[in-house]
Design a protein around this motif. Structure first.
Motif, short mmCIF file in Angstrom:
data_model
loop_
_atom_site.label_atom_id
_atom_site.label_comp_id
_atom_site.label_asym_id
_atom_site.label_seq_id
_atom_site.Cartn_x
_atom_site.Cartn_y
_atom_site.Cartn_z
N TYR A 6 0.85 -1.18 0.00
CA TYR A 6 0.00 0.00 0.00
C TYR A 6 0.89 1.23 0.00
O TYR A 6 1.81 1.33 0.81
CB TYR A 6 -0.91 0.00 1.23
N ARG A 7 0.65 2.14 -0.91
CA ARG A 7 1.38 3.42 -0.98
C ARG A 7 0.38 4.55 -0.79
O ARG A 7 -0.69 4.51 -1.36
CB ARG A 7 2.10 3.57 -2.31
N TRP A 8 0.75 5.56 -0.02
CA TRP A 8 -0.16 6.66 0.25
C TRP A 8 0.62 7.97 0.28
O TRP A 8 1.85 7.96 0.22
CB TRP A 8 -0.90 6.44 1.57
N GLY A 9 -0.07 9.08 0.39
CA GLY A 9 0.58 10.39 0.49
C GLY A 9 1.51 10.66 -0.67
O GLY A 9 1.09 10.73 -1.82
N ALA B 121 10.52 18.22 0.76
CA ALA B 121 11.46 19.29 0.40
C ALA B 121 11.82 20.12 1.64
O ALA B 121 12.98 20.49 1.84
CB ALA B 121 10.86 20.17 -0.68
N ARG B 122 10.82 20.38 2.48
CA ARG B 122 11.07 21.14 3.71
C ARG B 122 12.03 20.39 4.63
O ARG B 122 12.95 20.97 5.19
CB ARG B 122 9.75 21.41 4.40
N GLU B 123 11.79 19.09 4.80
CA GLU B 123 12.68 18.29 5.65
C GLU B 123 14.10 18.24 5.08
O GLU B 123 15.07 18.35 5.83
CB GLU B 123 12.13 16.88 5.80
N ARG B 124 14.22 18.09 3.77
CA ARG B 124 15.56 18.09 3.15
C ARG B 124 16.27 19.42 3.39
O ARG B 124 17.45 19.46 3.67
CB ARG B 124 15.46 17.77 1.66
N ALA B 125 15.52 20.53 3.26
CA ALA B 125 16.09 21.86 3.50
C ALA B 125 16.55 22.01 4.95
O ALA B 125 17.50 22.75 5.22
CB ALA B 125 15.06 22.94 3.16
N ARG C 278 8.87 8.12 19.56
CA ARG C 278 7.47 8.44 19.27
C ARG C 278 7.39 9.51 18.19
O ARG C 278 8.14 10.48 18.22
CB ARG C 278 6.77 8.90 20.53
N ILE C 279 6.48 9.32 17.27
CA ILE C 279 6.24 10.27 16.20
C ILE C 279 4.78 10.71 16.30
O ILE C 279 3.89 9.88 16.31
CB ILE C 279 6.52 9.65 14.82
N HIS C 280 4.56 12.00 16.39
CA HIS C 280 3.21 12.53 16.48
C HIS C 280 2.71 12.85 15.07
O HIS C 280 3.05 13.88 14.49
CB HIS C 280 3.17 13.77 17.37
N GLY C 281 1.94 11.92 14.52
CA GLY C 281 1.46 12.05 13.15
C GLY C 281 0.69 13.33 12.89
O GLY C 281 0.75 13.88 11.80
N SER C 282 -0.01 13.83 13.90
CA SER C 282 -0.79 15.05 13.70
C SER C 282 0.11 16.27 13.49
O SER C 282 -0.34 17.30 12.99
CB SER C 282 -1.70 15.30 14.89
N ALA C 283 1.39 16.17 13.83
CA ALA C 283 2.32 17.29 13.66
C ALA C 283 3.06 17.23 12.32
O ALA C 283 3.78 18.16 11.97
CB ALA C 283 3.34 17.29 14.80
N LEU C 284 2.87 16.14 11.57
CA LEU C 284 3.54 16.01 10.28
C LEU C 284 2.87 16.91 9.25
O LEU C 284 1.66 17.09 9.25
CB LEU C 284 3.50 14.56 9.80
N VAL C 285 3.68 17.46 8.35
CA VAL C 285 3.16 18.33 7.29
C VAL C 285 3.24 17.55 5.99
O VAL C 285 4.31 17.11 5.59
CB VAL C 285 3.98 19.63 7.19
N ALA C 286 2.11 17.40 5.33
CA ALA C 286 2.08 16.68 4.06
C ALA C 286 2.54 17.60 2.94
O ALA C 286 2.27 18.79 2.93
CB ALA C 286 0.68 16.18 3.77
N GLU C 287 3.28 17.02 2.00
CA GLU C 287 3.73 17.76 0.83
C GLU C 287 3.17 17.07 -0.40
O GLU C 287 3.26 15.86 -0.54
CB GLU C 287 5.26 17.75 0.78
N ARG C 288 2.57 17.83 -1.27
CA ARG C 288 2.01 17.25 -2.49
C ARG C 288 3.14 16.98 -3.48
O ARG C 288 4.02 17.80 -3.64
CB ARG C 288 1.01 18.20 -3.12
N PRO C 289 3.11 15.80 -4.13
CA PRO C 289 4.14 15.49 -5.14
C PRO C 289 4.08 16.52 -6.26
O PRO C 289 3.00 16.95 -6.65
CB PRO C 289 3.77 14.11 -5.64
N GLY C 290 5.24 16.92 -6.73
CA GLY C 290 5.26 17.96 -7.74
C GLY C 290 5.66 17.47 -9.02
O GLY C 290 5.63 17.64 -10.08
#
Length: 82
Positions: A10-13, A38-42, A70-82
């Protein structure tokens, strides 16, 4: 034990992660984590080249014996593929 070739994927996001799960029982024994945005790479985050393993699937392994990150999923920022 189900061989890798028999697992469903399964692939998502961003579609850079892959969740492998058993099509019979639904358990997710492991996954290939997603690539940094891109933000994380920067911010200097490097890609993780390994696998995430669901240690609850391993016989004789005590998951409580290892540290947890622990990773808080609600704090993750989604990036749309470009």
């Amino acid at each position: 034990m189900t061989p890798l070739a028999a697992l469903s994927v399964y692939r998502w996001g961003s579609r850079t992660a892959a969740d492998y799960f058993c099509p019979v029982c639904g358990i997710l024994p492991f996954r290939k984590p997603s690539a940094p945005t891109a933000r994380e790479r920067a911010e200097g985050v490097r890609p993780f080249e390994g696998w995430a393993v669901n240690t609850r699937c391993l016989e004789g392994f005590d998951p409580s014996a290892v540290p947890v990150r622990r990773i808080h999923g609600s704090a993750l920022v989604a990036e749309r593929p470009g």
